[in-house]
Each structure stands twice: as C-alpha cells, then as structure tokens.
Design a protein around this motif. Sequence first.
Motif, PDB file in Angstrom:
ATOM      1  N   ILE A 258       0.838  -1.210   0.000  1.00 28.10           N
ATOM      2  CA  ILE A 258       0.000   0.000   0.000  1.00 28.10           C
ATOM      3  C   ILE A 258       0.863   1.246   0.000  1.00 28.10           C
ATOM      4  O   ILE A 258       0.608   2.210  -0.744  1.00 28.10           O
ATOM      5  CB  ILE A 258      -0.940  -0.007   1.221  1.00 28.10           C
ATOM      6  CG1 ILE A 258      -1.876  -1.217   1.198  1.00 28.10           C
ATOM      7  CG2 ILE A 258      -1.760   1.288   1.259  1.00 28.10           C
ATOM      8  CD1 ILE A 258      -2.820  -1.265   0.035  1.00 28.10           C
ATOM      9  N   ASP A 259       1.910   1.251   0.825  1.00 28.65           N
ATOM     10  CA  ASP A 259       2.808   2.401   0.890  1.00 28.65           C
ATOM     11  C   ASP A 259       3.475   2.658  -0.459  1.00 28.65           C
ATOM     12  O   ASP A 259       3.613   3.807  -0.892  1.00 28.65           O
ATOM     13  CB  ASP A 259       3.879   2.189   1.960  1.00 28.65           C
ATOM     14  CG  ASP A 259       3.328   2.300   3.368  1.00 28.65           C
ATOM     15  OD1 ASP A 259       2.230   2.856   3.539  1.00 28.65           O
ATOM     16  OD2 ASP A 259       4.002   1.818   4.308  1.00 28.65           O
ATOM     17  N   ASP A 260       3.915   1.585  -1.112  1.00 33.16           N
ATOM     18  CA  ASP A 260       4.588   1.728  -2.402  1.00 33.16           C
ATOM     19  C   ASP A 260       3.664   2.348  -3.445  1.00 33.16           C
ATOM     20  O   ASP A 260       4.066   3.236  -4.204  1.00 33.16           O
ATOM     21  CB  ASP A 260       5.079   0.366  -2.903  1.00 33.16           C
ATOM     22  CG  ASP A 260       6.235  -0.178  -2.076  1.00 33.16           C
ATOM     23  OD1 ASP A 260       6.822   0.593  -1.292  1.00 33.16           O
ATOM     24  OD2 ASP A 260       6.536  -1.372  -2.202  1.00 33.16           O
ATOM     25  N   TRP A 261       2.442   1.870  -3.490  1.00 31.03           N
ATOM     26  CA  TRP A 261       1.504   2.378  -4.498  1.00 31.03           C
ATOM     27  C   TRP A 261       1.074   3.805  -4.164  1.00 31.03           C
ATOM     28  O   TRP A 261       0.862   4.627  -5.069  1.00 31.03           O
ATOM     29  CB  TRP A 261       0.298   1.442  -4.615  1.00 31.03           C
ATOM     30  CG  TRP A 261       0.618   0.187  -5.383  1.00 31.03           C
ATOM     31  CD1 TRP A 261       1.548  -0.752  -5.072  1.00 31.03           C
ATOM     32  CD2 TRP A 261      -0.002  -0.243  -6.596  1.00 31.03           C
ATOM     33  NE1 TRP A 261       1.537  -1.753  -6.008  1.00 31.03           N
ATOM     34  CE2 TRP A 261       0.598  -1.480  -6.955  1.00 31.03           C
ATOM     35  CE3 TRP A 261      -1.030   0.254  -7.391  1.00 31.03           C
ATOM     36  CZ2 TRP A 261       0.220  -2.187  -8.094  1.00 31.03           C
ATOM     37  CZ3 TRP A 261      -1.409  -0.449  -8.534  1.00 31.03           C
ATOM     38  CH2 TRP A 261      -0.782  -1.656  -8.872  1.00 31.03           C
ATOM     39  N   ASN A 262       0.930   4.114  -2.889  1.00 31.34           N
ATOM     40  CA  ASN A 262       0.657   5.501  -2.508  1.00 31.34           C
ATOM     41  C   ASN A 262       1.806   6.408  -2.916  1.00 31.34           C
ATOM     42  O   ASN A 262       1.593   7.539  -3.378  1.00 31.34           O
ATOM     43  CB  ASN A 262       0.424   5.607  -0.997  1.00 31.34           C
ATOM     44  CG  ASN A 262      -1.012   5.344  -0.600  1.00 31.34           C
ATOM     45  OD1 ASN A 262      -1.939   5.629  -1.355  1.00 31.34           O
ATOM     46  ND2 ASN A 262      -1.209   4.805   0.584  1.00 31.34           N
ATOM     47  N   SER A 263       3.024   5.925  -2.748  1.00 32.34           N
ATOM     48  CA  SER A 263       4.196   6.701  -3.139  1.00 32.34           C
ATOM     49  C   SER A 263       4.193   6.971  -4.640  1.00 32.34           C
ATOM     50  O   SER A 263       4.572   8.070  -5.091  1.00 32.34           O
ATOM     51  CB  SER A 263       5.473   5.955  -2.739  1.00 32.34           C
ATOM     52  OG  SER A 263       6.628   6.658  -3.134  1.00 32.34           O
ATOM     53  N   THR A 264       3.751   6.001  -5.399  1.00 27.92           N
ATOM     54  CA  THR A 264       3.636   6.187  -6.845  1.00 27.92           C
ATOM     55  C   THR A 264       2.656   7.305  -7.176  1.00 27.92           C
ATOM     56  O   THR A 264       2.941   8.179  -7.996  1.00 27.92           O
ATOM     57  CB  THR A 264       3.179   4.886  -7.522  1.00 27.92           C
ATOM     58  OG1 THR A 264       4.207   3.902  -7.389  1.00 27.92           O
ATOM     59  CG2 THR A 264       2.879   5.103  -8.994  1.00 27.92           C
ATOM     60  N   GLY A 265       1.492   7.286  -6.532  1.00 26.89           N
ATOM     61  CA  GLY A 265       0.504   8.333  -6.775  1.00 26.89           C
ATOM     62  C   GLY A 265       1.023   9.701  -6.401  1.00 26.89           C
ATOM     63  O   GLY A 265       0.834  10.691  -7.141  1.00 26.89           O
ATOM     64  N   SER A 266       1.685   9.796  -5.267  1.00 25.74           N
ATOM     65  CA  SER A 266       2.235  11.061  -4.810  1.00 25.74           C
ATOM     66  C   SER A 266       3.320  11.566  -5.749  1.00 25.74           C
ATOM     67  O   SER A 266       3.388  12.765  -6.068  1.00 25.74           O
ATOM     68  CB  SER A 266       2.807  10.890  -3.396  1.00 25.74           C
ATOM     69  OG  SER A 266       3.409  12.071  -2.947  1.00 25.74           O
ATOM     70  N   THR A 267       4.164  10.652  -6.219  1.00 20.78           N
ATOM     71  CA  THR A 267       5.248  11.024  -7.126  1.00 20.78           C
ATOM     72  C   THR A 267       4.714  11.552  -8.453  1.00 20.78           C
ATOM     73  O   THR A 267       5.181  12.583  -8.963  1.00 20.78           O
ATOM     74  CB  THR A 267       6.162   9.816  -7.389  1.00 20.78           C
ATOM     75  OG1 THR A 267       6.748   9.394  -6.152  1.00 20.78           O
ATOM     76  CG2 THR A 267       7.254  10.158  -8.380  1.00 20.78           C
ATOM     77  N   VAL A 268       3.740  10.859  -9.014  1.00 17.72           N
ATOM     78  CA  VAL A 268       3.162  11.298 -10.287  1.00 17.72           C
ATOM     79  C   VAL A 268       2.463  12.645 -10.119  1.00 17.72           C
ATOM     80  O   VAL A 268       2.559  13.524 -10.983  1.00 17.72           O
ATOM     81  CB  VAL A 268       2.190  10.236 -10.842  1.00 17.72           C
ATOM     82  CG1 VAL A 268       1.474  10.759 -12.094  1.00 17.72           C
ATOM     83  CG2 VAL A 268       2.935   8.951 -11.169  1.00 17.72           C
ATOM     84  N   ALA A 269       1.763  12.831  -9.017  1.00 21.83           N
ATOM     85  CA  ALA A 269       1.065  14.102  -8.787  1.00 21.83           C
ATOM     86  C   ALA A 269       2.045  15.273  -8.783  1.00 21.83           C
ATOM     87  O   ALA A 269       1.727  16.363  -9.292  1.00 21.83           O
ATOM     88  CB  ALA A 269       0.295  14.055  -7.468  1.00 21.83           C
ATOM     89  N   LEU A 270       3.233  15.064  -8.237  1.00 16.77           N
ATOM     90  CA  LEU A 270       4.231  16.122  -8.175  1.00 16.77           C
ATOM     91  C   LEU A 270       4.743  16.531  -9.550  1.00 16.77           C
ATOM     92  O   LEU A 270       5.332  17.608  -9.714  1.00 16.77           O
ATOM     93  CB  LEU A 270       5.410  15.683  -7.311  1.00 16.77           C
ATOM     94  CG  LEU A 270       5.159  15.623  -5.797  1.00 16.77           C
ATOM     95  CD1 LEU A 270       6.363  15.007  -5.090  1.00 16.77           C
ATOM     96  CD2 LEU A 270       4.872  17.014  -5.242  1.00 16.77           C
ATOM     97  N   GLU A 271       4.524  15.695 -10.540  1.00 10.61           N
ATOM     98  CA  GLU A 271       4.984  15.999 -11.889  1.00 10.61           C
ATOM     99  C   GLU A 271       4.083  17.018 -12.596  1.00 10.61           C
ATOM    100  O   GLU A 271       4.452  17.530 -13.657  1.00 10.61           O
ATOM    101  CB  GLU A 271       5.046  14.715 -12.722  1.00 10.61           C
ATOM    102  CG  GLU A 271       6.034  13.680 -12.193  1.00 10.61           C
ATOM    103  CD  GLU A 271       5.959  12.366 -12.956  1.00 10.61           C
ATOM    104  OE1 GLU A 271       5.169  12.297 -13.930  1.00 10.61           O
ATOM    105  OE2 GLU A 271       6.673  11.419 -12.576  1.00 10.61           O
TER     106      GLU A 271
END
Length: 312
Positions: free
Chosen positions: A247-260
Amino acid sequence: MIKLRNKYSKTIIGAILLILLLAIVTFQAIQTSESDNAEKNIRPETQEKDLEITEEIPDDTELQKAEETEEEKQPLTEDIKDKVSQVIESALGLFVKKDLDIVAIGDSLTQGVGDTSHNGGYVGILGNTLNDDGQQKVDIVNYGKRGNRSDQLLKRLDQTEIKSSIEEADIVLVTIGANDIMKVVKNNFTNLEYEPFVKEQANYMERLRKIFDKMVELNPDATIYLIGFYNPFENYFSDVEQLGQIIDDWNSTGSTVALEYEQVNYIPTKDLFANANQDLLYEDNFHPNNTGYKLIAERVLEYIRPEIERSE
C-alpha cells in the motif's frame, strides 16, 4: 527491492488475500442474489456507461456484478438518518464560491459502495456540506464505478459525457488503483510474491500519467486531486508488514506522479484508517462505512478548502 521473507510468508499472505478476496466476491454474490427481483436504482447514463465498460473488459465481472446490494436499495430509514451525519460540522457556515463545478471520478470509493445512508459516500457528504444552506452553490457530478481499474478509467475519459464534465470542472477528484492491486492478487494468489506488485506498480504509474495528461488536455485550468489508498487489512493482519508495504509503495507512486503536474495534488488517507479506535469499514471489510467516508470527506475538504472558499 523487497521480497517476501520465505515460502511461509508467501503462503500466509496468499491465503490471507485469497480468503479476503473470496469473502468480498461471496458477499457481493449473495447480495446480488437477494436483490435479483428488486427495482434497479441506476441513473440511465450510469447504466449505459456500465454496459460499455463491462463489454470492453470482461475479466473484472466478478467484482462488478453486485452493482447494488439489497441493503443499498432499501429506503433510508429515519433511524439511519438520525445516526448518520450528512455534513461535516466543522465546515458549516463555510463561505463557498458560487457556481463551482466538481467532478468526482474513479472506482467504488467514489461511487460510495458501503455507504448505507445512500448519500454517495464522501462525494455526497461534500455535496451536502458545501450546499448546506439549501442553495445550490456547488454542482458535484459523481462518475464513480465499482471495480474500475486505471486502464478502465483511462478509456472512460473518452466518453462524451465525462469529457464534457471535465472540460467544465473547477475541481476533479480521483480515486483509482485499488482494483489494480486486487487484479495482481487474483492473477497470482497461488504463488503470491512481491515482484508482480512491483511490475504492475510501474504500469499503474504510466497509466496515471496518461489519465492526468488527458484531464489536463481537456481542462488545463482545473485542479485535480488524487486521493490515496488506505489499508483495509490493517486491523486484521497488522503483523503481516508486506501488505502495508505494498500500500505504501503504491501511494508513493501516486504522490510522485502528482508532483509531476502543476495542476495535480495528492491527498493521503492511509493515516485516517491506521490503528483506528472505531470500526471504519463496511460489512465486506474492504470498503469504508458511513463513518469512514466522513473521515475521507473531511480530509478532502481540508485540501480543497483554500480553492473553494471565498472571503466575506
């Protein structure tokens, strides 16, 4: 790269997730059977969209065949009305800009599955709160669809009605990705390892980019909010840390993409459900219940408030 510790860990996690998946599907199938003769309560445009997506991607049918449970179709009783707060009390009296258009789109968390008050989950609570004085200041359209994965949502963005709504939106709220994770579980439960989640996580990242690219292309002025995952297994299998890591990994993915993207923001929700001292999940032990949705609505309002509030 993190790997599951040993064969026993793999077996335990595989069994856990399989049991939960079967429980969810069985719960939905039972409810569907009970409601076969009940009157459908689906908006015509929603029903049309369901048919389109189901025909395109048939492998997710077991998660979508219980579109409405018997409990969801029952009239809202006065007892439930008394017990369930339909608004966020801390926001009462909030001065909201007029003529705001909000589009909510995504999976069952947007649709509001598990909300027995028929209020539309966190989206309905937001609508009631922002229009609490009886005046329609904010128009919220809900395109949540149970079972949607990121690949399905990407295709739905080509639908005329959804495209038009996003073009006119001031704010777009998105929940997507939980069913991508569940697809990995279904496809690998006999030999569940960490690597398939990592591989699909990379695919999810690329699809998220395509989703946001398309939304920004449709409306470069809209602000987009991606709502993160909570961990539905937290209260039952807190000792199996790999579940939380996924869950943490996939949340990190969402957060990372949003920052783009300048227009995209990430809203975390995992902390709302972690170590909660009250039950926040529906009977299927997967979707939020009324209280869980209210917590999500409060968190979403916290993030969008600067954009929707007007000075007096």
